[in-house]
Scaffold this motif. Structure first.
Motif, short mmCIF file in Angstrom:
data_model
loop_
_atom_site.label_atom_id
_atom_site.label_comp_id
_atom_site.label_asym_id
_atom_site.label_seq_id
_atom_site.Cartn_x
_atom_site.Cartn_y
_atom_site.Cartn_z
N LEU A 110 1.85 5.22 -2.58
CA LEU A 110 1.41 6.53 -2.13
C LEU A 110 2.55 7.53 -2.19
O LEU A 110 3.72 7.18 -2.09
N LYS B 95 -5.38 -2.12 5.35
CA LYS B 95 -6.21 -1.32 4.45
C LYS B 95 -5.91 0.16 4.67
O LYS B 95 -5.60 0.59 5.79
N LEU B 96 -6.00 0.92 3.59
CA LEU B 96 -5.77 2.36 3.65
C LEU B 96 -7.09 3.05 3.97
O LEU B 96 -8.13 2.75 3.38
N VAL B 97 -7.05 3.98 4.93
CA VAL B 97 -8.22 4.80 5.25
C VAL B 97 -8.22 6.00 4.31
O VAL B 97 -7.30 6.82 4.35
N HIS B 98 -9.22 6.10 3.46
CA HIS B 98 -9.27 7.21 2.50
C HIS B 98 -9.45 8.54 3.23
O HIS B 98 -10.06 8.60 4.31
N LYS B 99 -8.95 9.59 2.63
CA LYS B 99 -8.95 10.90 3.30
C LYS B 99 -10.36 11.36 3.65
O LYS B 99 -10.57 11.96 4.71
N HIS B 100 -11.33 11.12 2.77
CA HIS B 100 -12.69 11.58 3.06
C HIS B 100 -13.36 10.74 4.15
O HIS B 100 -14.45 11.09 4.62
N GLU B 101 -12.72 9.62 4.56
CA GLU B 101 -13.28 8.78 5.62
C GLU B 101 -12.53 8.92 6.94
O GLU B 101 -12.94 8.34 7.95
N GLU B 102 -11.43 9.68 6.95
CA GLU B 102 -10.58 9.75 8.14
C GLU B 102 -11.31 10.35 9.34
O GLU B 102 -11.21 9.81 10.46
N GLY C 182 3.33 7.41 2.01
CA GLY C 182 2.16 7.45 2.88
C GLY C 182 2.32 8.24 4.16
O GLY C 182 1.49 8.09 5.07
N ILE D 299 0.83 -1.21 0.00
CA ILE D 299 0.00 0.00 0.00
C ILE D 299 0.86 1.25 0.00
O ILE D 299 0.65 2.18 -0.79
N ARG E 281 -0.71 9.64 6.30
CA ARG E 281 -1.94 8.89 6.01
C ARG E 281 -2.23 7.89 7.12
O ARG E 281 -1.37 7.56 7.95
#
Length: 224
Positions: A28, A97-104, A32, A24, A35
């Protein structure tokens, strides 16, 4: 007729539901840094208590399979911030898993943070030992008190829970019984494992799997 060899293909870690962390981060910008990443195992065990890493510094080894490297991250476990940790071999599992920015913002909101675990500072001595101690005190002319029926409890924390040592306290409990099992709350220990019991995953041996029939001509009963 001999049985054919069976070859298993795929990931033996059946409980993993993600990617390798370096798989992941290498995709990035800046590996990352800044993130958030999380593990599906954490989300399954404590869905109401978010656990995640905020990447501070990443140094991959750039090996063939992107399994090696060191990572420095701000570790939030079950809604409690543990500070910055250095991670190494414990990252080598395809469960990230990566936490998307709009979900942080929504993801980091702890609905219920992990509570402290309080354990007694002493435990009751077994009845047989108390009986023998009383007989010895009476024979020796010593005074026996109720306080002597308890012994100091020194905790031995399992290495997998070592990072939670700050949240495990000892104190005088109001509830006392004949055994230590009557004085502690079992739910406090079950919460350490979350919504599922731990499973041990063993890697398969190198090479194809071999099927050995249970019943052969040598083991079958002979007929007249």
């Amino acid at each position: 007729m001999s049985a054919k060899l069976i070859r298993f293909i795929g990931n033996y870690d059946v409980t993993a539901e993600g990617k390798f962390l370096w798989e992941i981060l290498t995709q990035l910008r800046g590996l990352g840094v800044g993130r958030l990443v999380t593990k599906t195992e954490w989300n399954r065990k404590w869905p109401e208590q978010p656990s995640y890493l905020k990447i501070v510094r990443a140094r991959p080894e750039m090996d063939r399979w992107l399994h090696g490297g060191k990572l420095w991250a701000e570790f939030t476990f079950r809604g409690r911030n543990l500070g910055i940790y250095e991670f190494g071999t414990e990252l080598n599992r395809s469960d990230w898993k990566l936490v998307h920015k709009h979900e942080e913002k929504l993801f980091t909101e702890a609905k219920d943070a992990m509570k402290e675990v309080t354990l007694p500072g002493s435990f009751p001595i077994p009845p047989l030992q108390v009986l023998l101690a009383k007989k010895y005190a009476k024979k020796s002319g010593l005074e026996w008190t109720a306080a002597q029926e308890r012994a100091p409890l020194q905790l031995a924390i399992d290495p997998q829970f070592k990072l939670l040592e700050l949240f495990i306290k000892q104190g005088d409990l109001t509830k006392q019984g004949k055994t230590i099992y009557e004085e502690v709350n079992p739910q406090d220990f079950l919460d350490l494992y979350g919504a599922e019991l731990p499973t041990k995953v063993e890697p398969w041996n190198v090479g194809p799997a071999e099927f050995v029939p249970r019943f052969t001509q040598d083991t079958l009963p002979k007929t007249a």
